[in-house]
Design an enzyme around this catalytic site. Structure first.
Site, PDB file in Angstrom:
ATOM      1  CE  LYS A 417      -3.829  -2.555   2.016  1.00 16.32           C
ATOM      2  NZ  LYS A 417      -4.903  -2.621   2.995  1.00 16.32           N
ATOM      3  CG  PHE A 464     -13.426   0.093   6.846  1.00 15.56           C
ATOM      4  CD1 PHE A 464     -12.909  -0.382   5.643  1.00 15.56           C
ATOM      5  CD2 PHE A 464     -14.079  -0.806   7.686  1.00 15.56           C
ATOM      6  CE1 PHE A 464     -13.034  -1.712   5.284  1.00 15.56           C
ATOM      7  CE2 PHE A 464     -14.213  -2.140   7.335  1.00 15.56           C
ATOM      8  CZ  PHE A 464     -13.682  -2.592   6.132  1.00 15.56           C
ATOM      9  NE  ARG A 492      -6.371 -14.633   4.054  1.00 15.26           N
ATOM     10  CZ  ARG A 492      -6.940 -13.445   4.107  1.00 15.26           C
ATOM     11  NH1 ARG A 492      -6.737 -12.566   3.128  1.00 15.26           N
ATOM     12  NH2 ARG A 492      -7.708 -13.108   5.123  1.00 15.26           N
ATOM     13  CB  THR A 498      -7.219  -7.226   8.897  1.00 15.78           C
ATOM     14  OG1 THR A 498      -7.580  -8.349   8.104  1.00 15.78           O
ATOM     15  CG2 THR A 498      -7.561  -5.958   8.168  1.00 15.78           C
ATOM     16  NE  ARG A 512      -2.370  -6.740   6.441  1.00 20.41           N
ATOM     17  CZ  ARG A 512      -3.367  -7.427   5.924  1.00 20.41           C
ATOM     18  NH1 ARG A 512      -3.828  -8.495   6.543  1.00 20.41           N
ATOM     19  NH2 ARG A 512      -3.909  -7.046   4.793  1.00 20.41           N
ATOM     20  CG  ASN A 522      -4.001  -3.369   6.490  1.00 16.76           C
ATOM     21  OD1 ASN A 522      -3.836  -2.817   5.401  1.00 16.76           O
ATOM     22  ND2 ASN A 522      -4.877  -4.327   6.683  1.00 16.76           N
ATOM     23  CG  HIS A 525      -5.054  -6.329  -0.785  1.00 15.14           C
ATOM     24  ND1 HIS A 525      -6.282  -6.394  -0.161  1.00 15.14           N
ATOM     25  CD2 HIS A 525      -5.169  -7.051  -1.932  1.00 15.14           C
ATOM     26  CE1 HIS A 525      -7.108  -7.127  -0.916  1.00 15.14           C
ATOM     27  NE2 HIS A 525      -6.457  -7.528  -1.996  1.00 15.14           N
TER      28      HIS A 525
HETATM   29  P1  CMP Z   1      -7.043  -5.410   3.148  1.00 22.79           P
HETATM   30  O1  CMP Z   1      -6.481  -6.729   3.452  1.00 22.79           O
HETATM   31  O2  CMP Z   1      -6.482  -4.651   2.026  1.00 22.79           O
HETATM   32  O3  CMP Z   1      -8.603  -5.576   2.974  1.00 22.79           O
HETATM   33  C1  CMP Z   1      -9.528  -4.544   3.216  1.00 22.79           C
HETATM   34  C2  CMP Z   1      -8.904  -3.385   3.898  1.00 22.79           C
HETATM   35  O4  CMP Z   1      -9.788  -2.566   4.604  1.00 22.79           O
HETATM   36  C3  CMP Z   1      -7.977  -3.847   4.973  1.00 22.79           C
HETATM   37  O5  CMP Z   1      -6.849  -4.474   4.446  1.00 22.79           O
HETATM   38  C4  CMP Z   1      -7.736  -2.561   5.722  1.00 22.79           C
HETATM   39  O6  CMP Z   1      -6.862  -1.696   5.038  1.00 22.79           O
HETATM   40  C5  CMP Z   1      -9.130  -1.966   5.697  1.00 22.79           C
HETATM   41  N1  CMP Z   1      -9.898  -2.282   6.931  1.00 22.79           N
HETATM   42  C6  CMP Z   1     -10.406  -3.469   7.300  1.00 22.79           C
HETATM   43  N2  CMP Z   1     -11.077  -3.357   8.466  1.00 22.79           N
HETATM   44  C7  CMP Z   1     -11.016  -2.055   8.825  1.00 22.79           C
HETATM   45  C8  CMP Z   1     -11.509  -1.300   9.921  1.00 22.79           C
HETATM   46  N3  CMP Z   1     -12.233  -1.875  10.885  1.00 22.79           N
HETATM   47  N4  CMP Z   1     -11.212   0.022   9.978  1.00 22.79           N
HETATM   48  C9  CMP Z   1     -10.488   0.616   9.011  1.00 22.79           C
HETATM   49  N5  CMP Z   1      -9.994  -0.053   7.937  1.00 22.79           N
HETATM   50  C10 CMP Z   1     -10.250  -1.365   7.850  1.00 22.79           C
END
Ligand code: CMP
Length: 589
Positions: A417, A464, A492, A498, A512, A522, A525
């Site tokens: 990211k 979000f 993963r 996450t 992460r 985070n 992805h």
């Molecule tokens: P990613 O694995 O890219 O998949 C969806 C993304 O949404 C996740 O990583 C985070 O960047 C974001 N995300 C998921 N849950 C939340 C949350 N509760 N608050 C803010 N961002 C989130």
């Protein structure tokens, strides 16, 4: 101790029978170069001997040269054209240890020239004390200046259980617990290093460079060594090096189980060439004695590179054991194999295939019990079953096929990211490669708002979502197709949960955990399953021939991956194996 004086007198010159006998009356291991007057002693071996001597620094090990014509006892070696080295052991308890340590370092080539058995690379660790003192970069620079090449550099924090596994050979020592706590107390750098150049053997070269284990001794005797410069006491001695090739090979498999697969061109440069084999633990024993079997596997020095518990269908058993379908035992085999989950393991070690098969013992359980009671098949044989409970591949080729059967090569979409790309690009890419992924496609791209919305359409409506879209298009991302066996799940696992707060608890070494700022920012992805992976790959990279790129990267495979085969969670549990090439020999059962 190992000063200049010793180097000059490295090899005793034995020039008559009396001197020969006198030399043999001293305790220890004597390596004698028996040479012919017309060609003189072997010069190429001397630097190796010197290294071994410096390495071990033990007076029980001596080197000598003797001209065959001048010593009666050497009569039978007279007139030979090829170099002859005699390893003479004069028994003593300490000597037994010496032999074990020195012998593996030496090997005869086809031409009978004495050369290091393997001299390519070794595992080095910059320990938590040196990293915490901010010395890692400085040490890395010194390593490179000393002519070592760094093939991999992974910053990671060992868990206590990893540290325990890693140092299992020191489990009986008084300071063991302290050692484990220290090694898991913070990040360290795990490196694979090699020493390019004909004459160099990376294992002793590295050990010489780091100096004696005890920092006080290092300071006195090798003040220029890394431990003398960066260590503070025995335990906090800044750096680690493998003792010998075997250990280097084990440690390599421990930290970089996929190193070989991802660096095919340097295959010959890996100590002892760690090999992979497939092991299966069948349902009955898996149910009742899984932990014991896994312990025996670890005790035998194997690293478990991948594991997966699968519930096989009859058809899948048939595909795996296609050559056995006409055998009398086949119905019982199918019944056993489909009666519950099977645990498939990719085991890594030097000579993994033969080592695992030797440990298993005879195929026939009755024979295993009577003729090889210590074999694993004898130890783990259930009552009243005619089918043994453990499987091992018969050849390296078959092992690769069988591993692909259970752990098919997959592709997943990975993204670094925007903020992480700016701040940690190099470290993240290193971790990806160190974990054995092949980066099949890569492109840096700035997502437009529309693209980011489409990319994350599954999250539309979540609180979000807008923030996420804004975040993803605030700068370029690095988009990649990562390919590896079980890539979706493996990526993963490398990313971690996450939420970084959770990652720090459950996967402290994950990307992460290390780099994420918040649950939103985070770092990386990854697709959550194979079907998402296919969709997102197509969205980012368009129509590309993934099958061809699998073949180019991994060789031809008979796998029929379907999106539904992939597990959807980070855990290694229940997934049906996909179809594949079957096992060949009855032996394997
Ligand atoms: P990613 O694995 O890219 O998949 C969806 C993304 O949404 C996740 O990583 C985070 O960047 C974001 N995300 C998921 N849950 C939340 C949350 N509760 N608050 C803010 N961002 C989130």
């Amino acid at each position: 101790m190992a000063g200049k004086k010793k180097e000059i007198t490295l090899q005793i010159t034995i020039n008559n029978q009396e001197h020969w006998e006198e030399t043999l009356s001293s305790k220890g291991l004597i390596v004698v170069d028996v040479y012919q007057a017309w060609c003189g002693p072997c010069k190429t071996a001397v630097s190796l001997f010197r290294k071994i001597k410096n390495e071990l620094g033990d007076d029980l090990l001596q080197f000598a040269v003797a001209e065959a014509d001048s010593v009666d006892s050497l009569e039978k070696y007279r007139g030979k054209c090829e170099p002859t080295f005699l390893f003479l052991a004069i028994k003593d308890e300490a000597l037994v240890e010496e032999e074990e340590e020195t012998a593996p370092l030496l090997a005869q080539t086809e031409d009978d020239e004495l050369v290091p058995a393997d001299k390519s690379c070794t595992v080095a660790i910059i320990k938590p004390d040196a990293v915490a003192h901010g010395k890692a970069d400085e040490i890395i620079m010194k390593i490179q200046e000393a002519g070592f090449e760094i093939l991999a550099n992974e910053e990671r924090t060992m868990t206590e259980s990893e540290a325990r596994d890693f140092y299992q050979h020191r489990a009986g020592e008084e300071e063991f617990q302290e050692l484990i706590q220290f090694m898991s107390s913070g990040p360290c750098h795990v490196l694979i290093i090699s020493k390019p150049g004909e004459e160099e053997d990376a294992v002793p070269a590295w050990r010489e460079f780091i100096g004696p284990t005890d920092v006080d001794i290092a300071k006195k005797e090798k003040p220029e060594s890394l431990r003398a410069q960066y260590g503070t006491e025995v335990l906090y001695n800044a750096v680690h090096g493998s003792n010998d090739r075997q250990q280097a090979s084990r440690e390599l498999a421990f930290f970089f189980p996929n190193f070989q697969a991802s660096h095919r061109t340097t295959e010959e440069a890996i100590p002892g060439n760690p090999e992979r084999t497939l092991a299966l633990i069948r349902p009955e024993i898996l149910k009742s004695r899984k932990d014991e079997v896994l312990q025996s596997i670890r005790d035998a020095g194997f690293s478990i590179a991948m594991q997966k518990e699968v519930m096989l269908t009859e058809q899948q058993v048939q595909e795996f054991y296609t050559e056995h379908t006409d055998e009398d035992y086949y119905p019982a085999l199918v019944e056993q194999m489909t009666s519950g989950p099977v645990l498939a393991l990719a085991l890594v070690q030097e000579h993994a295939v033969s080592h695992w098969r030797n440990l298993l013992g005879p195929t026939d359980i009755t024979k295993a019990i009577s003729e090889a009671p210590h074999s694993l098949r004898a130890q783990f044989s259930p009552k009243d079953s005619t089918i043994n409970q453990l499987h091992g591949s018969s050849t390296t080729e078959e092992a690769e096929k069988e591993i692909h059967f259970f752990f098919p090569v997959e592709h997943t979409l990975a993204a670094i990211k925007p903020d992480a790309l700016e701040e940690h690009r190099g470290e993240i890419l290193e971790r990806i490669q160190g974990a054995g992924f092949t980066i099949s496609q890569i492109k840096e791209t700035s997502l437009s708002r529309e693209m980011a919305e489409e990319f994350y359409k599954e999250h539309k409506g979540k609180p979000f979502y807008d923030q996420l879209v804004n975040y993803m298009c605030r700068g370029p991302c690095l988009m990649m197709i990562l390919s590896k066996e079980s890539a979706v799940q493996e990526w993963r696992a490398l990313m971690g949960p996450t939420d970084p707060a959770e990652a720090q608890k459950s996967a402290p070494d994950s990307l992460r955990s290390r780099f994420a700022k918040s649950i939103l920012q985070n770092t990386v992805h990854g697709s959550s399953n194979l079907s998402h992976a296919m969709q997102k790959i197509q969205f980012i990279f368009g129509d590309i021939d993934l099958e061809r790129s699998i073949e180019e990267s991994f060789g031809k495979t008979t796998l029929h991956n379907t999106p539904g085969d992939t597990m959807h969670s980070d855990e290694m549990t229940d997934s049906a194996a996909s179809a594949g090439e079957a096992d060949k020999e009855q032996e394997n059962l």
